[in-house]
Write an enzyme that holds these catalytic residues in place. Structure first.
Site, PDB file in Angstrom:
ATOM      1  N   ASP A  51      -0.934  -6.063   8.581  1.00 55.85           N
ATOM      2  CA  ASP A  51      -2.071  -5.224   8.308  1.00 55.85           C
ATOM      3  C   ASP A  51      -2.853  -5.865   7.196  1.00 55.85           C
ATOM      4  O   ASP A  51      -4.061  -5.228   6.796  1.00 55.85           O
ATOM      5  CB  ASP A  51      -1.562  -3.804   8.067  1.00 55.85           C
ATOM      6  CG  ASP A  51      -0.613  -3.930   6.718  1.00 55.85           C
ATOM      7  OD1 ASP A  51      -0.272  -4.718   6.204  1.00 55.85           O
ATOM      8  OD2 ASP A  51      -0.034  -2.547   6.484  1.00 55.85           O
ATOM      9  N   SER A  52      -2.489  -7.161   6.733  1.00 60.81           N
ATOM     10  CA  SER A  52      -3.271  -7.629   5.644  1.00 60.81           C
ATOM     11  C   SER A  52      -4.533  -8.213   6.082  1.00 60.81           C
ATOM     12  O   SER A  52      -5.625  -8.643   5.414  1.00 60.81           O
ATOM     13  CB  SER A  52      -2.394  -9.254   5.194  1.00 60.81           C
ATOM     14  OG  SER A  52      -1.976  -9.744   6.414  1.00 60.81           O
ATOM     15  N   ASP A  90       2.148  -5.348  12.697  1.00 69.52           N
ATOM     16  CA  ASP A  90       2.406  -4.215  11.605  1.00 69.52           C
ATOM     17  C   ASP A  90       1.908  -2.889  12.293  1.00 69.52           C
ATOM     18  O   ASP A  90       0.706  -2.751  12.690  1.00 69.52           O
ATOM     19  CB  ASP A  90       1.682  -4.563  10.354  1.00 69.52           C
ATOM     20  CG  ASP A  90       2.434  -5.198   9.352  1.00 69.52           C
ATOM     21  OD1 ASP A  90       3.663  -4.880   9.230  1.00 69.52           O
ATOM     22  OD2 ASP A  90       1.543  -5.842   8.645  1.00 69.52           O
ATOM     23  N   LYS A 120       6.764  -4.284  12.915  1.00 67.48           N
ATOM     24  CA  LYS A 120       6.922  -4.159  11.480  1.00 67.48           C
ATOM     25  C   LYS A 120       6.720  -2.893  10.923  1.00 67.48           C
ATOM     26  O   LYS A 120       5.410  -2.649  11.020  1.00 67.48           O
ATOM     27  CB  LYS A 120       6.537  -5.238  10.731  1.00 67.48           C
ATOM     28  CG  LYS A 120       7.043  -5.318   9.294  1.00 67.48           C
ATOM     29  CD  LYS A 120       7.034  -6.936   8.626  1.00 67.48           C
ATOM     30  CE  LYS A 120       5.466  -7.223   8.077  1.00 67.48           C
ATOM     31  NZ  LYS A 120       5.048  -6.103   7.170  1.00 67.48           N
ATOM     32  N   GLU A 122       7.005  -0.574   6.972  1.00 70.94           N
ATOM     33  CA  GLU A 122       7.430  -0.771   5.704  1.00 70.94           C
ATOM     34  C   GLU A 122       8.305   0.479   5.083  1.00 70.94           C
ATOM     35  O   GLU A 122       7.791   1.995   5.493  1.00 70.94           O
ATOM     36  CB  GLU A 122       6.082  -0.786   4.699  1.00 70.94           C
ATOM     37  CG  GLU A 122       5.273  -1.977   5.014  1.00 70.94           C
ATOM     38  CD  GLU A 122       4.015  -1.897   4.212  1.00 70.94           C
ATOM     39  OE1 GLU A 122       3.815  -1.065   3.129  1.00 70.94           O
ATOM     40  OE2 GLU A 122       3.225  -3.086   4.337  1.00 70.94           O
ATOM     41  N   GLU A 189       9.409  -8.292  -0.099  1.00 75.64           N
ATOM     42  CA  GLU A 189       8.437  -8.790  -0.481  1.00 75.64           C
ATOM     43  C   GLU A 189       8.449  -8.562  -2.191  1.00 75.64           C
ATOM     44  O   GLU A 189       8.667  -7.347  -2.730  1.00 75.64           O
ATOM     45  CB  GLU A 189       7.271  -7.972  -0.129  1.00 75.64           C
ATOM     46  CG  GLU A 189       5.744  -8.425  -0.642  1.00 75.64           C
ATOM     47  CD  GLU A 189       4.483  -8.080   0.040  1.00 75.64           C
ATOM     48  OE1 GLU A 189       4.786  -7.650   0.962  1.00 75.64           O
ATOM     49  OE2 GLU A 189       3.525  -8.169  -0.626  1.00 75.64           O
TER      50      GLU A 189
HETATM   51  O1  KIV Z   1       0.346  -7.590   6.224  1.00 75.86           O
HETATM   52  C1  KIV Z   1       1.303  -8.754   5.669  1.00 75.86           C
HETATM   53  O2  KIV Z   1       0.779  -9.721   5.742  1.00 75.86           O
HETATM   54  C2  KIV Z   1       2.658  -8.581   5.667  1.00 75.86           C
HETATM   55  C3  KIV Z   1       3.020  -9.805   4.999  1.00 75.86           C
HETATM   56  C4  KIV Z   1       2.770 -10.200   3.631  1.00 75.86           C
HETATM   57  C5  KIV Z   1       4.502  -9.930   4.889  1.00 75.86           C
HETATM   58  O3  KIV Z   1       3.231  -7.663   5.527  1.00 75.86           O
END
Ligand code: KIV
Length: 271
Positions: A51-52, A90, A120, A122, A189
């Site tokens: 989600d980056s 994510d 993924k 969090e 992280e």
């Molecule tokens: O969204 C992302 O890029 C991440 C990584 C930094 C692990 O969660």
């Protein structure tokens, strides 16, 4: 699954085997077809549609605004470019935190519409019910502990997490819970290297670190950061493997100059 319908070479089981034989896991993000194709061919084991994307693709300050539809669009593009790596997507903010039924619906949409391999999420104990429900439906889950950017408004800073004993103890406990729930790996992280090493040694499943030191079973970076496309972000943990910002700027300036000077196109570049 790959574009040909075959099971990819890297599976969740293969990652556990890599940990067992001490082979480090290389993971990077990708958000589009062309980059994913290069990243996959370079031998990266796990590709994260992170989600980056909210930051590096869309220019938002935080990861919170990106939607499930946005993530599905990015993931579908990535999956089309990948043959070997495991593709993890994510679950974005707001699609799994409140209610395990909503969480399952979100994960099912990702798996059905993108053909990625895993999701993924969090968080630890507070989202355990959602994680368990998704795994019961046959969807592999990668956990994410430590600095969890979707909680930035709770933390108030992007500083290193779990430096205090209480937070470190909670993180170690959460990691165990995620493993017991059936997560196949956990991203750690921005936490102290000593804590990441201790947690990694205590688990059978692999840990993937970002700013968490050498004791993790693998490493992950945001592809735009490690290629030097994005120059505004330089935390200590980031190693830059290229300066694409400079290379791209020079190429673009050369193009503008060639068009203006009528050098491009030349005789051989036309029909
Ligand atoms: O969204 C992302 O890029 C991440 C990584 C930094 C692990 O969660």
């Amino acid at each position: 699954m790959s574009v040909t319908g075959a099971v990819r070479a890297v599976t969740t089981l293969r990652l556990t085997e890599m940990k067992q034989r001490g082979e480090k896991i290389a993971m990077l993000t990708s958000y589009d077809y062309s980059t994913a194709k290069i990243v996959d061919a370079a031998g990266v084991d796990v590709i994260l549609v992170g989600d980056s994307a909210a930051n590096v693709m869309a220019g938002y300050e935080t990861t919170l605004p990106i939607t499930l539809d946005n993530m599905i669009y990015h993931a579908k593009s990535v999956v089309r470019g990948v043959n070997r790596a495991l593709v993890v997507v994510d679950l974005p903010f707001g699609t799994y935190q409140g209610n395990s039924k909503v969480a399952l619906d979100s994960a099912i949409r990702i798996m059905k519409e993108t053909e990625a391999d895993a999701v993924k999420m969090e968080g630890g104990e507070e989202i355990l019910e959602s994680i368990e429900r998704i795994i019961s439906a046959g969807i592999p889950v990668m956990g994410h502990l430590g600095l969890t950017p979707q909680s930035i408004h709770k933390f108030g800073t992007y500083n290193v997490r779990a430096k205090e004993q209480a937070e470190a103890d909670k993180l170690a406990h959460d990691a165990k819970l995620l493993e017991q729930a059936g997560c196949f790996a956990i991203v750690l992280e921005k936490i102290p290297a000593s804590l990441a090493e201790r947690v990694s040694e205590s688990l059978h499943i692999p840990t993937i670190g970002i700013g968490a030191g050498r004791g993790c079973d693998g490493q992950v970076l945001v592809v735009h950061d490690m290629l030097g496309i994005n120059k505004d972000f330089s935390p200590r943990f980031l190693r830059r493997y290229a300066d694409l910002h400079t290379i791209m700027t020079q190429a673009l300036e050369n193009y503008v100059s060639d068009v203006k000077s009528r050098d491009f196109p030349n005789e051989t570049e036309q029909y």
